[in-house]
Design a protein around this motif. Structure first.
Motif, PDB file in Angstrom:
ATOM      1  N   ILE A 198       0.848  -1.214   0.000  1.00 39.45           N
ATOM      2  CA  ILE A 198       0.000   0.000   0.000  1.00 39.45           C
ATOM      3  C   ILE A 198       0.876   1.253   0.000  1.00 39.45           C
ATOM      4  O   ILE A 198       0.683   2.179  -0.794  1.00 39.45           O
ATOM      5  CB  ILE A 198      -0.929   0.012   1.234  1.00 39.45           C
ATOM      6  CG1 ILE A 198      -1.951  -1.111   1.127  1.00 39.45           C
ATOM      7  CG2 ILE A 198      -1.620   1.355   1.403  1.00 39.45           C
ATOM      8  CD1 ILE A 198      -2.757  -1.343   2.384  1.00 39.45           C
ATOM      9  N   PHE A 199       1.870   1.266   0.898  1.00 42.10           N
ATOM     10  CA  PHE A 199       2.675   2.481   1.060  1.00 42.10           C
ATOM     11  C   PHE A 199       3.622   2.721  -0.119  1.00 42.10           C
ATOM     12  O   PHE A 199       4.009   3.854  -0.385  1.00 42.10           O
ATOM     13  CB  PHE A 199       3.446   2.439   2.382  1.00 42.10           C
ATOM     14  CG  PHE A 199       2.545   2.536   3.596  1.00 42.10           C
ATOM     15  CD1 PHE A 199       1.476   3.420   3.609  1.00 42.10           C
ATOM     16  CD2 PHE A 199       2.764   1.750   4.723  1.00 42.10           C
ATOM     17  CE1 PHE A 199       0.626   3.524   4.711  1.00 42.10           C
ATOM     18  CE2 PHE A 199       1.922   1.846   5.837  1.00 42.10           C
ATOM     19  CZ  PHE A 199       0.857   2.729   5.820  1.00 42.10           C
ATOM     20  N   LYS A 200       3.974   1.628  -0.818  1.00 41.57           N
ATOM     21  CA  LYS A 200       4.870   1.760  -1.966  1.00 41.57           C
ATOM     22  C   LYS A 200       4.241   2.658  -3.039  1.00 41.57           C
ATOM     23  O   LYS A 200       4.929   3.370  -3.771  1.00 41.57           O
ATOM     24  CB  LYS A 200       5.140   0.371  -2.546  1.00 41.57           C
ATOM     25  CG  LYS A 200       6.475   0.252  -3.223  1.00 41.57           C
ATOM     26  CD  LYS A 200       6.727  -1.174  -3.585  1.00 41.57           C
ATOM     27  CE  LYS A 200       7.952  -1.217  -4.484  1.00 41.57           C
ATOM     28  NZ  LYS A 200       8.192  -2.546  -4.969  1.00 41.57           N
ATOM     29  N   LYS A 201       2.906   2.615  -3.093  1.00 41.94           N
ATOM     30  CA  LYS A 201       2.210   3.390  -4.134  1.00 41.94           C
ATOM     31  C   LYS A 201       2.121   4.870  -3.768  1.00 41.94           C
ATOM     32  O   LYS A 201       1.718   5.694  -4.581  1.00 41.94           O
ATOM     33  CB  LYS A 201       0.784   2.844  -4.306  1.00 41.94           C
ATOM     34  CG  LYS A 201       0.760   1.463  -4.922  1.00 41.94           C
ATOM     35  CD  LYS A 201      -0.684   1.029  -5.136  1.00 41.94           C
ATOM     36  CE  LYS A 201      -0.756  -0.466  -5.368  1.00 41.94           C
ATOM     37  NZ  LYS A 201      -1.935  -1.075  -4.792  1.00 41.94           N
ATOM     38  N   LEU A 202       2.436   5.219  -2.503  1.00 42.12           N
ATOM     39  CA  LEU A 202       2.304   6.618  -2.085  1.00 42.12           C
ATOM     40  C   LEU A 202       3.675   7.283  -2.109  1.00 42.12           C
ATOM     41  O   LEU A 202       4.606   6.849  -1.410  1.00 42.12           O
ATOM     42  CB  LEU A 202       1.706   6.691  -0.674  1.00 42.12           C
ATOM     43  CG  LEU A 202       0.322   6.045  -0.527  1.00 42.12           C
ATOM     44  CD1 LEU A 202      -0.112   6.016   0.934  1.00 42.12           C
ATOM     45  CD2 LEU A 202      -0.705   6.798  -1.346  1.00 42.12           C
ATOM     46  N   LYS A 203       3.759   8.350  -2.914  1.00 43.93           N
ATOM     47  CA  LYS A 203       5.066   8.967  -3.189  1.00 43.93           C
ATOM     48  C   LYS A 203       5.798   9.447  -1.931  1.00 43.93           C
ATOM     49  O   LYS A 203       6.995   9.267  -1.797  1.00 43.93           O
ATOM     50  CB  LYS A 203       4.837  10.154  -4.147  1.00 43.93           C
ATOM     51  CG  LYS A 203       6.073  10.533  -4.939  1.00 43.93           C
ATOM     52  CD  LYS A 203       5.764  11.612  -5.937  1.00 43.93           C
ATOM     53  CE  LYS A 203       6.055  12.932  -5.332  1.00 43.93           C
ATOM     54  NZ  LYS A 203       5.515  14.107  -5.555  1.00 43.93           N
ATOM     55  N   ASN A 204       5.072  10.025  -1.009  1.00 47.09           N
ATOM     56  CA  ASN A 204       5.738  10.645   0.150  1.00 47.09           C
ATOM     57  C   ASN A 204       5.939   9.716   1.335  1.00 47.09           C
ATOM     58  O   ASN A 204       6.385  10.154   2.386  1.00 47.09           O
ATOM     59  CB  ASN A 204       4.920  11.853   0.635  1.00 47.09           C
ATOM     60  CG  ASN A 204       5.113  13.035  -0.272  1.00 47.09           C
ATOM     61  OD1 ASN A 204       5.879  12.963  -1.221  1.00 47.09           O
ATOM     62  ND2 ASN A 204       4.413  14.119   0.012  1.00 47.09           N
ATOM     63  N   VAL A 205       5.561   8.449   1.160  1.00 52.94           N
ATOM     64  CA  VAL A 205       5.639   7.560   2.323  1.00 52.94           C
ATOM     65  C   VAL A 205       6.910   6.716   2.283  1.00 52.94           C
ATOM     66  O   VAL A 205       7.231   6.074   1.285  1.00 52.94           O
ATOM     67  CB  VAL A 205       4.405   6.627   2.388  1.00 52.94           C
ATOM     68  CG1 VAL A 205       4.528   5.660   3.563  1.00 52.94           C
ATOM     69  CG2 VAL A 205       3.131   7.443   2.528  1.00 52.94           C
TER      70      VAL A 205
END
Ligand code: G3P
Length: 485
Positions: A198-205
C-alpha cells in the motif's frame, strides 16, 4: 595382543583428550562467567554446570548462557545508531536542579544519572482511553499534517483501525507532508507485506521494517524488537504510550478478542526528546539521516507538566526504565498505582514493591485476570503470595483483556510508555517511557485506575498461599522463564 594394546591405547588417548577438552572448556566458561556475569547465584550455577556436567555443561553455557542480545544490540547500535544525547556536567546539573520543584529533585537527580536528558517544563499530556478515543485523535492529527509524520509501532494491523490510519496517511500525503513509518518486522509480521504494498504506491511515504529476522519463520518472542509506540505530527503534536494499532482496541465496534488500552496525547517541548528517539531509530533501520520538524515553542501555548523521555534497549547495560521504576517505588510516600498487562519482574523489583508496602505506602497493582501470554500469567501468579503477604493490593480485571501500561506515585509523578513489567521490556526490547511530573495527568491516570479497580477482583493471600500442588508446580515452572520474558 598387539590389537588389544592398540585398543587400550586408543581408549586411554580418547579419554585423556576428553578430560583435557572438558577441563579446557570448563576453565573458559569459568573465566567468561567471572568476567561477564554479575548475578552471583547464576554464576555459581553456570560454573557448577560446566565443571560437574562434562562438555555438555560447557556447550549449554555457550548456547544459552552468553548474553548475545546485548552484544548484538550494542554492535548494531554502534555501527548504525547516531547517539544524540550528551552527559550533563556537574555544574549544569546544579544549575538545572535549581530550576525544578523541590519535591522532584531526588528523582530528577537520579534520573539524570540513568539517562542524561533533563525534565523540560511547559508540556501537556492527556490520557486517551482505548482506540475509540485515541485512533480518531491520532488519525485526525495525521490527516492535517503539513510537514512530516513520524510513526513507530510494534503492531500495525491492517484492519478497521489500520485502515483509518492508512486513509489519514493518504490525506497527509496529499497535503505534501513527508511520512516516515517504522514498524517492527516481527511484531507486525502478519501485515508488513500488505502495508508495504500500500505504502509503496504513495510517493511521500517511507515505510521501513525494524530488524527483519534472518530466519523465514517469525517467532513472537524473538529478540531485539522495537516495542516503541510513537507518533509525531509536524513536530508539534505527539502520541506516546503502549497502544498498538489494532481493531481490537476499538471496543465500540464489538471486535473479536477486544483489548482495553491507553495512550497519551503530548504537547510541549518534550516532543523533541521523542523526536530524537525516532530519528535515531530511523537511522538505525533505514540508514538515512532525516531532519523532521522540531517543536515550535513560539507557535504553541506553554503548559505546566515537567516531562522527560527515557529510551531503553538491549544495547544499554543500565536497564534505564527498570531503574526509574525502582526509583519511583523507592521514592513513594503515600501511594503507588501500577497497571500492566505483563507482570513478571525479577527479585529486585518484587522486593522494592514489598518494601514500599512495608513502610506503609498503599501499593495497587492492576493486572488482567487472563493474559494472551499464558507463561507470563502463570509465572506472574507464582509471585502473588509473597506480595499479598506484605499487603500489596493486587486487582485482577476481567474481560476485555487490559493492555494498559502506566505507573503513578503519590498522585504527582507518572511513568508512561511502552514498557511492560517484565524482563523482555526491561532488558530485551527497545522501549521508550516518559516520566511526567504533573498533578493533572496523575489524577487522570489514577481516576482511570480507580474505575478499573472498581471493576476488578481484589485477590486474597489465603487464595494463593495454599494453592493446589499442580497449579503451584505449573506457576513456579513458568516463573523460571523470568529472564526470557
Ligand atoms: O508487546 P505489547 O505490550 O505491545 O503487546 C503485544 C500484544 O500483546 C501481542 O502479543
Amino acid at each position: 595382543m598387539e590389537l588389544l594394546r592398540e585398543i587400550l591405547h586408543f581408549i586411554f588417548y580418547s579419554y585423556t583428550m576428553a578430560v583435557v577438552f572438558h577441563i579446557g572448556l570448563a576453565v573458559c566458561v569459568t573465566v567468561h562467567v567471572l568476567l561477564y556475569k554479575t548475578n552471583v547465584y547464576s554464576s555459581i550455577g553456570w560454573i557448577g554446570l560446566a565443571w560437574f556436567s562434562p562438555v555438555f555443561g560447557g556447550i549449554i553455557y555457550i548456547i544459552f548462557g552468553i548474553n548475545r542480545i546485548r552484544m548484538k544490540a550494542a554492535e548494531l547500535k554502534e555501527n548504525n545508531g547516531k547517539a544524540s544525547f550528551k552527559m550533563v556536567s556537574e555544574k549544569e546539573l546544579k544549575e538545572y536542579l535549581k530550576t525544578i520543584p523541590d519535591y522532584i529533585v531526588p528523582l530528577a537527580r537520579l534520573g539524570l544519572h540513568v539517562h542524561p536528558v533533563r525534565e523540560v517544563s511547559g508540556n501537556n499530556i492527556e490520557l486517551l482511553i482505548n482506540g475509540d478515543q485515541a485512533y480518531p485523535e491520532m488519525a485526525g492529527a495525521i490527516s492535517k499534517a503539513k510537514k512530516d509524520v513520524l510513526l513507530s509501532s510494534y503492531i500495525f494491523d491492517y484492519d478497521n483501525a489500520g485502515k483509518i490510519f492508512v486513509d489519514a496517511i493518504k490525506k497527509a500525503c496529499s497535503n505534501g507532508a513527508k511520512i516516515y513509518i517504522l514498524i517492527d518486522a516481527v511484531g507486525n509480521s502478519k501485515y508488513n507485506s500488505k502495508l508495504g504494498r500500500i505504502f509503496k504506491k504513495l510517493k511521500n511515504v517511507n515505510f521501513v521494517k525494524f530488524l527483519p529476522p534472518n530466519i523465514p519463520i517469525s517467532l513472537p518472542f524473538i529478540n531485539l524488537r522495537t516495542h516503541r509506540k510513537i507518533l509525531i505530527v509536524d513536530g508539534n503534536t505527539a502520541f506516546f504510550g503502549g497502544m498498538n494499532i489494532r481493531g481490537k482496541c476499538m471496543l465500540k465496534d464489538n471486535p473479536k478478542n477486544p483489548t482495553r488500552d491507553i495512550t497519551f496525547k503530548v504537547s510541549g517541548p518534550v516532543i523533541d526528546q521523542i523526536r530524537e528517539i525516532f530519528v535515531e531509530d530511523w537511522y538505525f533501520s533505514a540508514k538515512q539521516n532525516i531532519r523532521p520538524s522540531y517543536y515550535d515553542e513560539k507557535a504553541n501555548p506553554s503548559f505546566a507538566a515537567y516531562a522527560r523521555v527515557i529510551p531503553d534497549g538491549p544495547e544499554s547495560e543500565e536497564e534505564k526504565i527498570m531503574t526509574v521504576c525502582l526509583a519511583g517505588l523507592n521514592y513513594a510516600n503515600k501511594k503507588i498505582n501500577i497497571i500492566t498487562p505483563y507482570f513478571l519482574p525479577t527479585e529486585i523489583i518484587l522486593k522494592a514493591i514489598e518494601m514500599a508496602a512495608m513502610r506503609g505506602v498503599e501499593v495497587n497493582i492492576i493486572l488482567p485476570r487472563s493474559s494472551n501470554h499464558k507463561i507470563i500469567e502463570w509465572g506472574g501468579e507464582a509471585n502473588y503470595a509473597r506480595l499479598l503477604k506484605h499487603n500489596v493490593n493486587i486487582y485482577l480485571t476481567g474481560a476485555p483483556f487490559d493492555h494498559s501500561k502506566a505507573m503513578t506515585v503519590d498522585g504527582v509523578w507518572s511513568f508512561i510508555g511502552s514498557s511492560n513489567w517484565d524482563e523482555r521490556s526491561f532488558k530485551l526490547n527497545f522501549e521508550a517511557n516518559m516520566e511526567v511530573v504533573c498533578y493533572k495527568l496523575a489524577k487522570q491516570i489514577d481516576d482511570y485506575l480507580k474505575d478499573r479497580i472498581n471493576n476488578a477482583e481484589k485477590i486474597k493471600f489465603t487464595d494463593y498461599d495454599k494453592m493446589p500442588l499442580l497449579r503451584k508446580l505449573r506457576n513456579n515452572a513458568c516463573r523460571l522463564a523470568t529472564p526470557y520474558f
